[in-house]
Design a protein around this motif. Structure first.
Motif, PDB file in Angstrom:
ATOM      1  N   ALA A 247       0.861  -1.250   0.135  1.00 48.18           N
ATOM      2  CA  ALA A 247       0.167   0.080  -0.023  1.00 48.18           C
ATOM      3  C   ALA A 247       0.752   1.072  -0.112  1.00 48.18           C
ATOM      4  O   ALA A 247       1.801   1.235   0.847  1.00 48.18           O
ATOM      5  CB  ALA A 247      -0.872  -0.122   1.089  1.00 48.18           C
ATOM      6  N   THR A 248       0.386   2.212  -0.865  1.00 42.03           N
ATOM      7  CA  THR A 248       1.257   3.490  -0.967  1.00 42.03           C
ATOM      8  C   THR A 248       0.593   4.498  -0.061  1.00 42.03           C
ATOM      9  O   THR A 248      -0.828   4.368   0.210  1.00 42.03           O
ATOM     10  CB  THR A 248       1.442   4.005  -2.220  1.00 42.03           C
ATOM     11  N   PHE A 249       1.305   5.660   0.050  1.00 47.35           N
ATOM     12  CA  PHE A 249       0.654   6.559   0.938  1.00 47.35           C
ATOM     13  C   PHE A 249       0.249   8.050  -0.099  1.00 47.35           C
ATOM     14  O   PHE A 249      -0.272   9.055   0.661  1.00 47.35           O
ATOM     15  CB  PHE A 249       1.710   7.296   1.745  1.00 47.35           C
ATOM     16  N   VAL A 250       0.356   7.866  -1.223  1.00 49.98           N
ATOM     17  CA  VAL A 250       0.056   8.963  -1.979  1.00 49.98           C
ATOM     18  C   VAL A 250      -1.188   9.684  -1.962  1.00 49.98           C
ATOM     19  O   VAL A 250      -2.182   8.947  -2.107  1.00 49.98           O
ATOM     20  CB  VAL A 250       0.473   8.942  -3.538  1.00 49.98           C
ATOM     21  N   PRO A 251      -1.590  10.811  -1.442  1.00 51.07           N
ATOM     22  CA  PRO A 251      -2.766  11.180  -1.220  1.00 51.07           C
ATOM     23  C   PRO A 251      -3.631  11.097  -2.353  1.00 51.07           C
ATOM     24  O   PRO A 251      -4.862  10.650  -2.120  1.00 51.07           O
ATOM     25  CB  PRO A 251      -2.639  12.747  -0.683  1.00 51.07           C
ATOM     26  N   ALA A 299      -5.175  13.742   2.938  1.00 46.04           N
ATOM     27  CA  ALA A 299      -5.230  12.363   3.817  1.00 46.04           C
ATOM     28  C   ALA A 299      -4.598  12.296   4.921  1.00 46.04           C
ATOM     29  O   ALA A 299      -3.695  13.213   5.547  1.00 46.04           O
ATOM     30  CB  ALA A 299      -4.538  11.458   2.786  1.00 46.04           C
ATOM     31  N   THR A 300      -4.745  11.326   5.741  1.00 46.40           N
ATOM     32  CA  THR A 300      -4.243  10.964   7.069  1.00 46.40           C
ATOM     33  C   THR A 300      -3.771   9.530   7.146  1.00 46.40           C
ATOM     34  O   THR A 300      -4.017   8.678   6.300  1.00 46.40           O
ATOM     35  CB  THR A 300      -5.491  11.093   8.282  1.00 46.40           C
ATOM     36  N   VAL A 301      -3.246   9.278   8.427  1.00 44.40           N
ATOM     37  CA  VAL A 301      -2.831   7.775   8.677  1.00 44.40           C
ATOM     38  C   VAL A 301      -3.987   6.964   8.544  1.00 44.40           C
ATOM     39  O   VAL A 301      -4.065   5.798   7.822  1.00 44.40           O
ATOM     40  CB  VAL A 301      -2.138   7.706  10.078  1.00 44.40           C
ATOM     41  N   ALA A 302      -5.461   7.285   9.096  1.00 42.97           N
ATOM     42  CA  ALA A 302      -6.506   6.369   8.893  1.00 42.97           C
ATOM     43  C   ALA A 302      -6.744   6.376   7.647  1.00 42.97           C
ATOM     44  O   ALA A 302      -7.272   5.174   7.262  1.00 42.97           O
ATOM     45  CB  ALA A 302      -7.412   7.175   9.671  1.00 42.97           C
ATOM     46  N   THR A 303      -6.742   7.153   6.776  1.00 40.03           N
ATOM     47  CA  THR A 303      -6.890   7.097   5.228  1.00 40.03           C
ATOM     48  C   THR A 303      -6.225   5.865   4.740  1.00 40.03           C
ATOM     49  O   THR A 303      -6.694   4.987   3.850  1.00 40.03           O
ATOM     50  CB  THR A 303      -6.481   8.296   4.372  1.00 40.03           C
ATOM     51  N   VAL A 304      -4.858   5.780   4.789  1.00 41.00           N
ATOM     52  CA  VAL A 304      -3.979   4.620   4.408  1.00 41.00           C
ATOM     53  C   VAL A 304      -4.390   3.231   5.051  1.00 41.00           C
ATOM     54  O   VAL A 304      -4.416   2.304   4.477  1.00 41.00           O
ATOM     55  CB  VAL A 304      -2.660   4.954   4.775  1.00 41.00           C
ATOM     56  N   ALA A 305      -4.721   3.516   6.359  1.00 45.86           N
ATOM     57  CA  ALA A 305      -5.036   2.248   7.045  1.00 45.86           C
ATOM     58  C   ALA A 305      -6.412   1.714   6.428  1.00 45.86           C
ATOM     59  O   ALA A 305      -6.761   0.332   6.576  1.00 45.86           O
ATOM     60  CB  ALA A 305      -5.238   2.635   8.504  1.00 45.86           C
ATOM     61  N   ASP A 306      -7.298   2.719   6.128  1.00 46.48           N
ATOM     62  CA  ASP A 306      -8.510   2.028   5.282  1.00 46.48           C
ATOM     63  C   ASP A 306      -8.201   1.150   4.257  1.00 46.48           C
ATOM     64  O   ASP A 306      -8.831  -0.120   4.007  1.00 46.48           O
ATOM     65  CB  ASP A 306      -9.269   3.303   5.093  1.00 46.48           C
ATOM     66  N   HIS A 307      -7.073   1.615   3.614  1.00 47.28           N
ATOM     67  CA  HIS A 307      -6.761   0.867   2.198  1.00 47.28           C
ATOM     68  C   HIS A 307      -6.243  -0.640   2.801  1.00 47.28           C
ATOM     69  O   HIS A 307      -6.558  -1.549   2.177  1.00 47.28           O
ATOM     70  CB  HIS A 307      -5.657   1.433   1.510  1.00 47.28           C
ATOM     71  N   GLU A 334      -1.198  13.503   6.680  1.00 49.71           N
ATOM     72  CA  GLU A 334      -0.983  13.879   8.011  1.00 49.71           C
ATOM     73  C   GLU A 334      -0.394  12.594   8.960  1.00 49.71           C
ATOM     74  O   GLU A 334      -1.287  11.541   8.973  1.00 49.71           O
ATOM     75  CB  GLU A 334      -2.157  14.419   8.746  1.00 49.71           C
ATOM     76  N   GLY A 335       0.562  12.814   9.426  1.00 45.31           N
ATOM     77  CA  GLY A 335       1.035  11.515  10.296  1.00 45.31           C
ATOM     78  C   GLY A 335       2.036  10.670   9.643  1.00 45.31           C
ATOM     79  O   GLY A 335       2.755   9.768  10.246  1.00 45.31           O
ATOM     80  N   LEU A 336       2.059  10.786   8.098  1.00 47.25           N
ATOM     81  CA  LEU A 336       3.218  10.148   7.242  1.00 47.25           C
ATOM     82  C   LEU A 336       3.898  11.170   6.436  1.00 47.25           C
ATOM     83  O   LEU A 336       3.779  11.102   5.253  1.00 47.25           O
ATOM     84  CB  LEU A 336       2.261   9.120   6.377  1.00 47.25           C
ATOM     85  N   GLU A 337       4.562  12.304   6.999  1.00 48.70           N
ATOM     86  CA  GLU A 337       4.929  13.525   6.381  1.00 48.70           C
ATOM     87  C   GLU A 337       6.355  13.069   5.976  1.00 48.70           C
ATOM     88  O   GLU A 337       6.583  13.498   4.908  1.00 48.70           O
ATOM     89  CB  GLU A 337       5.152  14.411   7.391  1.00 48.70           C
ATOM     90  N   ASP A 338       6.991  11.857   6.364  1.00 47.02           N
ATOM     91  CA  ASP A 338       8.268  11.568   5.993  1.00 47.02           C
ATOM     92  C   ASP A 338       8.325  10.004   6.496  1.00 47.02           C
ATOM     93  O   ASP A 338       7.670   9.545   7.127  1.00 47.02           O
ATOM     94  CB  ASP A 338       9.333  12.524   6.465  1.00 47.02           C
ATOM     95  N   VAL A 339       9.773   9.877   6.176  1.00 49.52           N
ATOM     96  CA  VAL A 339       9.875   8.031   6.762  1.00 49.52           C
ATOM     97  C   VAL A 339      10.111   7.789   7.971  1.00 49.52           C
ATOM     98  O   VAL A 339      10.120   6.842   8.461  1.00 49.52           O
ATOM     99  CB  VAL A 339      11.356   7.937   6.127  1.00 49.52           C
TER     100      VAL A 339
END
Length: 400
Positions: A247-251, A299-307, A334-339
């Protein structure tokens, strides 16, 4: 937002099973920003003002392994694309040599585990886009010898032998030569990466491959209907194949509201003569002006977690991973601004009831396993098969 206790628990989990991330574009960022002059951009120092990635933040994020993308833009074609890819490969090898106490080259699953045991970040290479091989299987093999362990079959544009997700259909998936590329990758032990490719190409590749595939940085199309994401029927095919979707984080790939916003931002860039992927200061100024006029959905951390919740449900816990695409995008959640942000994602998943065993598979074990499985397939194939000398002209006929 997850609480501090969950984040601390996530950090402890990552100390045992760190992140092996499928895609980071630091080499391209170094090319674009400083022309590979590592004295001008020392990642042993804090680079948070201009990069998503530096050594301290990799450690803070619990990263134990990284596929460094040796991507080149499709503006580079033919032999120029090959040369530019080699320059990217050279950048990764130079980084590894420059920071030997932090980074260690890894070409196999055993070497990934050895780097971790040595306290280093296992550094693998992945080539993003079939244009990098210029329709040459010998070039593909040469990249493998240099340590490249996956090839993304296309980037944003078609190649003569495979359709991209973001171009007009031309081959209806893979051509005969495209199938030969996949099978030669299987024979070598190079992972077939199906991020960026059209669904028809995904399905053709799954039919052609004899080894597990990966999606190095793609999320779920059922959650966000963007062509860069993976349809459910393809996710459901991964257990039979043994592959892993990271899964990627790209908004603009994970947040439905961001899809339309991104279209507008890209149109504003094109109207002013910029490629949508440009990192030039002038292009960033255009983006900033567009964002001021049209506030950007976040997008937020929760957005990625939904995926990830959806991908686990459809593909199963043994067939998912993480591919952030840091330093390859203008915006991050938000929350995944960088590594350094991976513990926030793990904490969110802990709050959703993911077990420690499931999280270990997500962050580390699935990616190592798929490498090992592809190596086993290659060993078997090399007992009976010789390197392919097929050409695109032989298999597909004259260029259309």
């Amino acid at each position: 937002m997850t609480d501090a206790a969950a984040v601390e628990r996530a950090r402890k989990l990552l100390a045992e099973n760190p992140v092996l991330d499928g895609h980071n574009d630091l080499p391209w960022a170094l090319r674009e920003k400083v022309g590979y002059d590592l004295e001008r951009c020392d990642i042993a120092q804090d680079q948070s003002a201009r990069l998503h990635t530096d050594l301290a933040r990799l450690r803070a994020g619990g990263v134990g392994g990284q596929f460094w993308s040796v991507y080149v833009s499709t503006e580079h074609q033919g032999d120029d694309a090959v040369s530019a890819t080699l320059e990217q490969v050279d950048c990764v090898h130079t980084l590894i040599a420059r920071y030997p106490d932090e980074l260690q080259l890894a070409r196999t699953a055993d070497e990934v585990e050895a780097a971790r045991a040595n306290g280093r970040i296992a550094s693998l290479l992945g080539a993003e886009g079939g244009h990098s091989i210029n329709c040459s299987l010998a070039t593909l093999r040469a990249l493998h010898r240099l340590g490249v362990r996956y090839l993304t079959l296309t980037h944003n544009d078609n190649v003569p032998w495979a359709d991209s997700a973001t171009d007009e259909p031309a081959a209806d998936g893979l051509t005969a030569f495209g199938v030969e590329v996949v099978r030669e990758m299987n024979r070598m032990g190079m992972l077939v990466d199906l991020s960026h490719v059209a669904p028809s190409t995904m399905r053709d590749a799954l039919r052609a491959t004899r080894a597990p595939v990966i999606f190095s940085h793609s999320s779920a199309r059922a959650v966000c209907d963007h062509p860069r994401n993976v349809p459910d029927d393809v996710l459901a095919a991964l257990p039979a194949n043994g592959g892993v979707a990271m899964a990627t984080f790209v908004p603009k790939f994970v947040l439905p509201e961001a899809v339309e916003w991104a279209r507008g931002a890209e149109a504003a860039l094109r109207d002013r003569g910029f490629d949508p992927l440009s990192s030039a200061p002038e292009a960033k100024a255009v983006l900033q002006a567009h964002e001021e006029a049209h506030p950007r959905p976040t997008a937020t951390v929760a957005t990625v977690a939904d995926h990830l919740d959806h991908m686990r449900e459809v593909a199963g816990i043994d067939h998912i991973g993480i591919g952030g695409d840091f330093d390859g995008v203008a915006f991050t959640p938000e929350g995944l601004e960088d590594v350094a942000g991976y513990p926030n994602l793990v904490a969110e998943l802990l709050d959703r009831g993911w077990s420690e065993t499931d999280l270990a598979k997500l962050t580390w074990r699935n990616a190592v396993r798929v490498l090992r499985d592809a190596e086993a397939v290659a060993r078997d194939l090399q007992r009976t098969e010789s390197p392919s000398i097929a050409t695109i002209e032989q298999l597909d006929g004259p260029a259309r």
